[in-house]
Motif scaffolding. Structure first.
Motif, PDB file in Angstrom:
ATOM      1  N   THR A 111     -18.963  24.542  -8.909  1.00  0.00           N
ATOM      2  CA  THR A 111     -19.181  24.179 -10.309  1.00  0.00           C
ATOM      3  C   THR A 111     -17.871  23.767 -10.980  1.00  0.00           C
ATOM      4  O   THR A 111     -16.791  24.183 -10.584  1.00  0.00           O
ATOM      5  CB  THR A 111     -19.776  25.350 -11.125  1.00  0.00           C
ATOM      6  OG1 THR A 111     -18.907  26.482 -11.009  1.00  0.00           O
ATOM      7  CG2 THR A 111     -21.162  25.721 -10.648  1.00  0.00           C
ATOM      8  N   THR A 112     -18.030  22.974 -12.024  1.00  0.00           N
ATOM      9  CA  THR A 112     -16.906  22.595 -12.865  1.00  0.00           C
ATOM     10  C   THR A 112     -16.592  23.747 -13.805  1.00  0.00           C
ATOM     11  O   THR A 112     -17.496  24.362 -14.368  1.00  0.00           O
ATOM     12  CB  THR A 112     -17.270  21.341 -13.684  1.00  0.00           C
ATOM     13  OG1 THR A 112     -17.487  20.261 -12.783  1.00  0.00           O
ATOM     14  CG2 THR A 112     -16.174  20.964 -14.667  1.00  0.00           C
ATOM     15  N   GLN A 113     -15.321  24.030 -13.981  1.00  0.00           N
ATOM     16  CA  GLN A 113     -14.887  25.079 -14.895  1.00  0.00           C
ATOM     17  C   GLN A 113     -14.482  24.460 -16.233  1.00  0.00           C
ATOM     18  O   GLN A 113     -14.104  23.287 -16.292  1.00  0.00           O
ATOM     19  CB  GLN A 113     -13.714  25.851 -14.287  1.00  0.00           C
ATOM     20  CG  GLN A 113     -14.054  26.517 -12.970  1.00  0.00           C
ATOM     21  CD  GLN A 113     -15.222  27.458 -13.079  1.00  0.00           C
ATOM     22  OE1 GLN A 113     -15.174  28.429 -13.825  1.00  0.00           O
ATOM     23  NE2 GLN A 113     -16.300  27.184 -12.361  1.00  0.00           N
ATOM     24  N   PRO A 114     -14.546  25.222 -17.320  1.00  0.00           N
ATOM     25  CA  PRO A 114     -14.213  24.661 -18.631  1.00  0.00           C
ATOM     26  C   PRO A 114     -12.747  24.240 -18.723  1.00  0.00           C
ATOM     27  O   PRO A 114     -11.859  24.865 -18.153  1.00  0.00           O
ATOM     28  CB  PRO A 114     -14.497  25.824 -19.598  1.00  0.00           C
ATOM     29  CG  PRO A 114     -15.407  26.746 -18.854  1.00  0.00           C
ATOM     30  CD  PRO A 114     -15.034  26.612 -17.413  1.00  0.00           C
ATOM     31  N   GLY A 115     -12.531  23.182 -19.455  1.00  0.00           N
ATOM     32  CA  GLY A 115     -11.171  22.699 -19.695  1.00  0.00           C
ATOM     33  C   GLY A 115     -11.187  21.661 -20.800  1.00  0.00           C
ATOM     34  O   GLY A 115     -12.179  20.947 -20.979  1.00  0.00           O
ATOM     35  N   VAL A 116     -10.108  21.590 -21.557  1.00  0.00           N
ATOM     36  CA  VAL A 116     -10.004  20.654 -22.682  1.00  0.00           C
ATOM     37  C   VAL A 116      -8.660  19.941 -22.594  1.00  0.00           C
ATOM     38  O   VAL A 116      -7.622  20.586 -22.406  1.00  0.00           O
ATOM     39  CB  VAL A 116     -10.114  21.401 -24.033  1.00  0.00           C
ATOM     40  CG1 VAL A 116      -9.891  20.454 -25.198  1.00  0.00           C
ATOM     41  CG2 VAL A 116     -11.468  22.082 -24.150  1.00  0.00           C
ATOM     42  N   THR A 164     -20.242  14.960  -7.999  1.00  0.00           N
ATOM     43  CA  THR A 164     -19.544  15.405  -6.791  1.00  0.00           C
ATOM     44  C   THR A 164     -18.438  16.421  -7.077  1.00  0.00           C
ATOM     45  O   THR A 164     -17.956  17.098  -6.170  1.00  0.00           O
ATOM     46  CB  THR A 164     -18.905  14.211  -6.068  1.00  0.00           C
ATOM     47  OG1 THR A 164     -17.921  13.621  -6.934  1.00  0.00           O
ATOM     48  CG2 THR A 164     -19.950  13.173  -5.696  1.00  0.00           C
ATOM     49  N   GLY A 165     -18.005  16.508  -8.331  1.00  0.00           N
ATOM     50  CA  GLY A 165     -16.904  17.408  -8.682  1.00  0.00           C
ATOM     51  C   GLY A 165     -15.531  16.809  -8.389  1.00  0.00           C
ATOM     52  O   GLY A 165     -14.516  17.482  -8.567  1.00  0.00           O
TER      53      GLY A 165
END
Length: 198
Positions: free
Chosen positions: A159-164, A143-144
């Motif tokens: 969409t999900t964006q990159p992250g750390v 679902t995000g």
């Protein structure tokens, strides 16, 4: 011919003329012309990235807790992983998470558990983990909602964006990078040095 003989004829002519006018008045009026068409509304501009505000997650504060279905076939709550150093990696697709497999030994050597989050379904992640022997936990954020909680969900592209996010054993955020990283090797080295030894 006297006037009295013309009277009925004149009356008949007047009546005929009046009935003709009355008929003309009773006829329906011509319909009004339709209003001119409105000018076309220009289409909205292309949707820009609509990332949630990134002020939800702060360094040196506990990471927001959540629960998602995992690649091991069961739901996983982030807080249940406390006691471990956790590297929480968000990516749009499972392929980006699977590409982190070669870095697991370096993370394990630094006593860091890798946990991936992406927008794929649980059964897809489970199949991938079994097929490619992925040695770390992957979580299904279909679902995000969790990505939104961490400020990494783009509403325009869904969409999900990159992250750390690197969490210490108490679940406190000690290091974070939002957006794509240029070098995973350098990122792993930074992550490994972000925490003191066990």
């Amino acid at each position: 011919m006297n006037a009295s003989r013309w009277t009925p004829v004149l009356l008949a002519a007047l009546l005929a003329a009046r009935s003709g006018n009355a008929g003309a008045q009773d006829e329906p009026r011509a319909p009004k012309p339709p209003p001119p068409p409105r000018p076309a509304v220009p289409p909205p501009p292309p949707a820009r990235s609509q990332l949630q505000p990134r002020g939800v997650v702060y360094l040196m504060e506990p990471a927001p807790d959540f629960e998602l279905d995992g690649s091991e076939g069961r739901p996983v709550k982030l807080s249940s992983l406390r006691g471990n150093r956790v590297l929480l990696v968000f990516e749009p697709y499972k392929e980006q998470l699977a590409a982190l497999k070669p870095y697991v030994p370096a993370l394990t050597a630094s006593d860091i558990m890798l946990v991936g989050v992406c927008g794929e379904k649980q059964h897809t992640l489970k199949s991938l983990a079994q097929r490619d022997t992925i040695p770390f936990l992957m979580l299904a954020d279909v679902t995000g909602d969790v990505s939104s909680l961490y400020g990494l969900f783009d509403r325009a592209t869904r969409t999900t964006q990159p992250g750390v996010f690197l969490l210490d054993p108490k679940g406190v955020v000690r290091f974070m990078v939002l957006g794509p990283t240029s070098s995973t090797r350098e990122l792993i080295a930074m992550v490994a040095s972000a925490l003191p030894g066990p």
